[in-house]
Design an enzyme around this catalytic site. Structure first.
Site, PDB file in Angstrom:
ATOM      1  N   GLU A   1      -8.786   2.641 -20.297  1.00  0.00           N
ATOM      2  CA  GLU A   1      -8.830   1.311 -20.391  1.00  0.00           C
ATOM      3  C   GLU A   1      -7.898   0.636 -21.333  1.00  0.00           C
ATOM      4  O   GLU A   1      -7.834   1.356 -22.503  1.00  0.00           O
ATOM      5  CB  GLU A   1     -10.363   0.809 -20.787  1.00  0.00           C
TER       6      GLU A   1
ATOM      7  N   THR B   1       0.306  -4.233  -2.127  1.00  0.00           N
ATOM      8  CA  THR B   1      -0.311  -2.862  -2.158  1.00  0.00           C
ATOM      9  C   THR B   1       0.905  -1.877  -1.998  1.00  0.00           C
ATOM     10  O   THR B   1       2.015  -2.029  -2.027  1.00  0.00           O
ATOM     11  CB  THR B   1      -1.106  -2.707  -0.661  1.00  0.00           C
TER      12      THR B   1
ATOM     13  N   TYR C   1     -10.018   8.493 -18.538  1.00  0.00           N
ATOM     14  CA  TYR C   1     -10.587   7.234 -18.734  1.00  0.00           C
ATOM     15  C   TYR C   1      -9.121   6.695 -19.613  1.00  0.00           C
ATOM     16  O   TYR C   1      -9.051   7.151 -20.638  1.00  0.00           O
ATOM     17  CB  TYR C   1     -11.609   6.841 -19.129  1.00  0.00           C
TER      18      TYR C   1
ATOM     19  N   ASP D   1       3.005 -12.188  -1.718  1.00  0.00           N
ATOM     20  CA  ASP D   1       2.317 -11.176  -1.606  1.00  0.00           C
ATOM     21  C   ASP D   1       3.207 -10.286  -0.375  1.00  0.00           C
ATOM     22  O   ASP D   1       3.196 -10.646   0.900  1.00  0.00           O
ATOM     23  CB  ASP D   1       0.977 -11.387  -0.884  1.00  0.00           C
TER      24      ASP D   1
ATOM     25  N   LYS E   1       1.471   0.785   2.150  1.00  0.00           N
ATOM     26  CA  LYS E   1       1.964   0.653   3.415  1.00  0.00           C
ATOM     27  C   LYS E   1       3.411   1.027   3.794  1.00  0.00           C
ATOM     28  O   LYS E   1       3.513   2.080   3.906  1.00  0.00           O
ATOM     29  CB  LYS E   1       1.722  -1.009   3.827  1.00  0.00           C
TER      30      LYS E   1
ATOM     31  N   ARG F   1      -3.075   4.701  -1.909  1.00  0.00           N
ATOM     32  CA  ARG F   1      -3.702   3.435  -1.654  1.00  0.00           C
ATOM     33  C   ARG F   1      -3.849   2.821  -3.209  1.00  0.00           C
ATOM     34  O   ARG F   1      -4.652   3.408  -4.142  1.00  0.00           O
ATOM     35  CB  ARG F   1      -5.088   3.684  -1.271  1.00  0.00           C
TER      36      ARG F   1
HETATM   37  N1  DSN Z   1      -5.965  -4.611   5.761  1.00  0.00           N
HETATM   38  C1  DSN Z   1      -4.643  -4.779   5.526  1.00  0.00           C
HETATM   39  C2  DSN Z   1      -4.147  -5.099   6.559  1.00  0.00           C
HETATM   40  O1  DSN Z   1      -4.272  -3.975   7.777  1.00  0.00           O
HETATM   41  O2  DSN Z   1      -2.827  -5.757   7.136  1.00  0.00           O
HETATM   42  C3  DSN Z   1      -4.451  -6.132   5.019  1.00  0.00           C
HETATM   43  O3  DSN Z   1      -5.168  -5.933   3.787  1.00  0.00           O
END
Ligand code: DSN
Length: 444
Positions: free
Chosen positions: A64, A234, A62, A208, A237, A243
């Protein structure tokens, strides 16, 4: 990065003994990820190094707070890790300030709202139907329920973001925040133009870049960092990390955003994710990664052209990035029917609305495909042509009224076998293989 030739004798030995049920599911997923052509544009294959860091004992701690300012003792290694991760993110993206604690992209965007707007104030974003994200103000999300969300869209003639509309809405509504960023948009986003409009109306501009952060890191998509105030992403990707989520911003927004993440929205950061992200950010600085990102775009372009040659109707007429949105209406089927037929044939994507779609979200007109995962496993231009051939064949089978259900299933299975033969020639990073390239745990 490939695991072939380096069998991991540790793979799943403990889970296989203690929980064979879960082990069997993971083995089967390992096989699925090998056997299928994975075209969901937001998915990828992380390296074995990223997997190891993410599956490490860093999950046990942990922490925080932020480095040197935590609510628990014992942070000697965690502080080091988080600071290293931040430094690497700054090196990759050139950001002034970075927060690597958001659990994923939606919490990162939520932190932006908490930090920079009061409930009821106006925010702006690209509508979900036109390729935006739920968290950019859609009415079913908190961003559309707690804030006055104004949504802009794309132009009907060329599918590009309608900047005349962005500008006139921004002038009319004077939003606190303008989100620019997409989840189903095949073209470059002009961040500079958004920043100019934001300055004119006194809005904070937030990019974003969840889908394209790997492309931005490699310089194959223009970066928003020099132009906008805040960038969220994120990490799993095209960036090919674990993730997670990340916020990058100009120093003037740092304190408010850090406070919004913790203690505003979250408790302890997921340190195992931070470890995986640090590894991914080191990988993102290599020439190999830059080459990878360039190939993602080349593959998407080759696939788009091959699909157009086969009579498919592409939103905006093509792609500049990793993603292609196909309207399958002219093939006599819906997006949902096409996605399910592709899945049965070993090709995995998602059904998706296309701009100005008359059909509902659960049975829309389109499918969304992308090239990050298949490029990670080494597919190139020749494979894009085979893929386009298969997609065309499957659309034909699905719309062929002379075929009954079992005839169709047989046809899909035949394609799935060909798909698997191709996949056997391209082993994927991070998956578990034996020295001879055979999938580990295949018989389970
Ligand atoms: N779920 C993601 C996507 O597939 O584009 C976006 O958050």
């Amino acid at each position: 990065m490939q695991s072939v030739g380096m069998p991991n004798i540790q793979f799943m030995t403990s889970i296989t003994k203690s929980d064979p049920e879960v082990a069997a599911i993971i083995h089967a997923e390992n096989k699925r990820q090998h056997d299928k052509i994975r075209l969901v544009p937001s998915e990828n294959y992380v390296s074995r190094a990223v997997l190891e860091a993410t599956g490490s004992i860093m999950t046990n701690k942990y922490s925080e707070g932020y480095a040197q300012d935590r609510y628990y003792e014992g942070q000697q290694q965690i502080d080091k890790l988080e600071l290293l991760c931040i430094e690497r993110a700054k090196a990759v993206f050139g950001a002034e300030h970075v927060n690597v604690q958001p659990y994923s992209g939606s919490p990162a965007n939520q932190a932006v709202y908490v930090a920079l707007a009061e409930p009821g104030e106006t925010i702006m974003g690209l509508s979900l139907a036109d390729g935006g994200h739920l968290t950019h103000g859609d009415k079913v999300s908190i961003s559309g329920k707690h804030y006055h969300a104004v949504q802009y869209g794309v132009r009907e003639d060329d599918g590009a973001i309608d900047f005349d509309q962005v500008e006139s809405l921004a002038k009319k509504y004077k939003p606190r925040i303008i989100f620019c960023g997409t989840t189903a948009y095949p073209r470059f986003v002009d961040f500079e133009k958004f920043a100019k409009i934001g300055r004119e109306v006194g809005a904070v501009v937030v990019a974003d870049i969840a889908h394209i952060s790997g492309l931005v890191a490699a310089g194959v998509h223009p970066s928003p960092i020099p132009h906008v105030d805040v960038v969220t992403t994120t990490t799993h990707k095209s960036l090919r990390g674990p993730r997670g989520g990340m916020i990058m911003c100009k120093n003037e927004f740092a304190e408010a955003l850090d406070k919004a993440v913790f203690p505003g929205l979250q408790g302890g950061p997921h340190n195992h994710t931070t470890a995986g992200l640090a590894v991914a950010l080191k990988e993102a600085q290599t020439q190999e990664f830059k080459q990878y990102a360039r190939q993602i775009v080349r593959n998407a372009d080759a696939l788009a052209k091959a699909l157009i040659d086969r009579g498919f109707c592409l939103s905006s007429g093509g792609t500049d990035n990793h993603l292609i949105l196909i309207d399958v209406t002219n093939k006599g089927i819906t997006g949902r029917q096409m996605a399910k037929a592709l899945d049965a044939s070993g090709i995995v994507c998602n059904f998706n609305r296309i701009p100005f779609d008359k059909r509902p979200a659960m049975n829309p007109s389109g499918i969304r495909i992308g090239t990050p995962a298949i490029t990670s496993r080494g597919f190139g231009p020749d494979e894009m042509v085979r893929l386009a051939d298969w997609i065309e064949t499957i659309a034909r089978f699905r719309s062929d009224e002379t075929l009954d259900l079992s005839g169709r299933k047989k046809a899909y299975r035949a394609v799935a076998e060909e798909v698997k033969d191709l996949c056997d020639q391209f082993l994927a990073p991070g998956l578990f293989y034996d020295t001879d390239g055979e999938l580990r745990g295949k018989s389970i």
